[in-house]
Design an enzyme around this catalytic site. Sequence first.
Site, PDB file in Angstrom:
ATOM      1  N   GLY A  60     -38.423 -84.425  41.547  1.00 26.69           N
ATOM      2  CA  GLY A  60     -39.657 -84.053  42.217  1.00 26.69           C
ATOM      3  C   GLY A  60     -40.026 -85.119  43.235  1.00 26.69           C
ATOM      4  O   GLY A  60     -39.532 -86.252  43.156  1.00 26.69           O
ATOM      5  N   HIS A 109     -46.777 -85.064  36.989  1.00 24.36           N
ATOM      6  CA  HIS A 109     -46.407 -86.346  37.604  1.00 24.36           C
ATOM      7  C   HIS A 109     -46.665 -86.302  39.115  1.00 24.36           C
ATOM      8  O   HIS A 109     -47.226 -87.244  39.692  1.00 24.36           O
ATOM      9  CB  HIS A 109     -44.931 -86.627  37.291  1.00 24.36           C
ATOM     10  CG  HIS A 109     -44.370 -87.880  37.898  1.00 24.36           C
ATOM     11  ND1 HIS A 109     -43.969 -88.969  37.138  1.00 24.36           N
ATOM     12  CD2 HIS A 109     -44.118 -88.220  39.194  1.00 24.36           C
ATOM     13  CE1 HIS A 109     -43.526 -89.921  37.948  1.00 24.36           C
ATOM     14  NE2 HIS A 109     -43.591 -89.498  39.202  1.00 24.36           N
ATOM     15  N   GLU A 110     -46.244 -85.192  39.752  1.00 24.29           N
ATOM     16  CA  GLU A 110     -46.381 -85.111  41.214  1.00 24.29           C
ATOM     17  C   GLU A 110     -47.839 -84.946  41.643  1.00 24.29           C
ATOM     18  O   GLU A 110     -48.261 -85.520  42.653  1.00 24.29           O
ATOM     19  CB  GLU A 110     -45.534 -83.965  41.776  1.00 24.29           C
ATOM     20  CG  GLU A 110     -44.034 -84.039  41.485  1.00 24.29           C
ATOM     21  CD  GLU A 110     -43.394 -85.385  41.774  1.00 24.29           C
ATOM     22  OE1 GLU A 110     -43.877 -86.124  42.643  1.00 24.29           O
ATOM     23  OE2 GLU A 110     -42.403 -85.712  41.097  1.00 24.29           O
ATOM     24  N   CYS A 120     -39.671 -92.810  38.247  1.00 20.82           N
ATOM     25  CA  CYS A 120     -40.270 -92.435  39.526  1.00 20.82           C
ATOM     26  C   CYS A 120     -39.419 -92.988  40.657  1.00 20.82           C
ATOM     27  O   CYS A 120     -39.005 -94.153  40.608  1.00 20.82           O
ATOM     28  CB  CYS A 120     -41.687 -92.998  39.611  1.00 20.82           C
ATOM     29  SG  CYS A 120     -42.542 -92.571  41.133  1.00 20.82           S
ATOM     30  N   LEU A 121     -39.177 -92.159  41.654  1.00 17.23           N
ATOM     31  CA  LEU A 121     -38.366 -92.601  42.798  1.00 17.23           C
ATOM     32  C   LEU A 121     -39.016 -93.778  43.523  1.00 17.23           C
ATOM     33  O   LEU A 121     -38.335 -94.524  44.222  1.00 17.23           O
ATOM     34  CB  LEU A 121     -38.160 -91.446  43.776  1.00 17.23           C
ATOM     35  CG  LEU A 121     -37.288 -90.287  43.276  1.00 17.23           C
ATOM     36  CD1 LEU A 121     -37.349 -89.132  44.252  1.00 17.23           C
ATOM     37  CD2 LEU A 121     -35.852 -90.731  43.053  1.00 17.23           C
ATOM     38  N   HIS A 158     -49.400 -88.156  41.810  1.00 16.68           N
ATOM     39  CA  HIS A 158     -49.115 -88.868  43.069  1.00 16.68           C
ATOM     40  C   HIS A 158     -50.128 -88.492  44.150  1.00 16.68           C
ATOM     41  O   HIS A 158     -50.532 -89.335  44.952  1.00 16.68           O
ATOM     42  CB  HIS A 158     -47.715 -88.524  43.583  1.00 16.68           C
ATOM     43  CG  HIS A 158     -46.615 -89.387  43.028  1.00 16.68           C
ATOM     44  ND1 HIS A 158     -46.586 -90.748  43.197  1.00 16.68           N
ATOM     45  CD2 HIS A 158     -45.481 -89.072  42.332  1.00 16.68           C
ATOM     46  CE1 HIS A 158     -45.486 -91.247  42.623  1.00 16.68           C
ATOM     47  NE2 HIS A 158     -44.810 -90.250  42.088  1.00 16.68           N
ATOM     48  N   GLN A 169     -45.048 -90.184  48.810  1.00 12.97           N
ATOM     49  CA  GLN A 169     -43.852 -90.998  48.543  1.00 12.97           C
ATOM     50  C   GLN A 169     -42.957 -91.159  49.762  1.00 12.97           C
ATOM     51  O   GLN A 169     -42.037 -91.974  49.758  1.00 12.97           O
ATOM     52  CB  GLN A 169     -43.032 -90.394  47.396  1.00 12.97           C
ATOM     53  CG  GLN A 169     -43.714 -90.505  46.042  1.00 12.97           C
ATOM     54  CD  GLN A 169     -42.832 -89.953  44.942  1.00 12.97           C
ATOM     55  OE1 GLN A 169     -42.781 -88.746  44.745  1.00 12.97           O
ATOM     56  NE2 GLN A 169     -42.117 -90.816  44.254  1.00 12.97           N
TER      57      GLN A 169
HETATM   58 NI    NI Z   1     -43.056 -90.409  41.022  1.00 15.85          NI
END
Ligand code: NI
Length: 188
Positions: free
Chosen positions: A66, A151-152, A109-110, A155, A71
């Site tokens: 995701g 999670h997204e 997380c990226l 963000h 991000q």
């Molecule tokens: Ni993340």
Amino acid sequence: MPTTTTPIPLDVPPALREAWERHQAIVKLGDPILQQVARPVPRFDAELRTLVERMAIIMDEAHGLGLAAPQIGVSLRVLIYKVEETLRVLVNPKIISMRGEQLDPPEGCLSIPGLQGRVRRAMEVRVKGFDARGKPVSRRATDLEARVIQHEIDHLDGVLFIDRADPETLEWVFGPGEDDDGNAAPRE
Ligand code: NI
């Protein structure tokens, strides 16, 4: 409510520094945009669709599950995710209801490469929003998909999984490589 105080700077292990340098298009922990509340998308135009296409490419390159627009440095309420091979887009998403609870798998997380931790999430969510063309979307999601959506959306509200994770469970994971589709936690 979770605290939005992020422990910066993280002491990134030397073995993971290279992972933090990789995928430059993805903003990493420490950039203030990750802690800002993103703005609603005002128009469903070509610019939005270009943003979504770019996000999909970047997420695939980083083998993420995701990705949220902040991000990649764009403070707009747009998220994408791919669970079970279907790419889904949610613009201006709102969680309508949440049910149940799940603790696993640990999240990654990226924007925080290599760090994992256990986050308590709802087992099921109903979410409403729009696709990239402005068509209303309504979705009921469970398990991993529900986790990724939560999670997204976090963000989009400037909240990171480390703000919600059980601190005892936060750990650096040294996999065989960031680009390996091994048994690492989902990266979102
Ligand atoms: Ni993340």
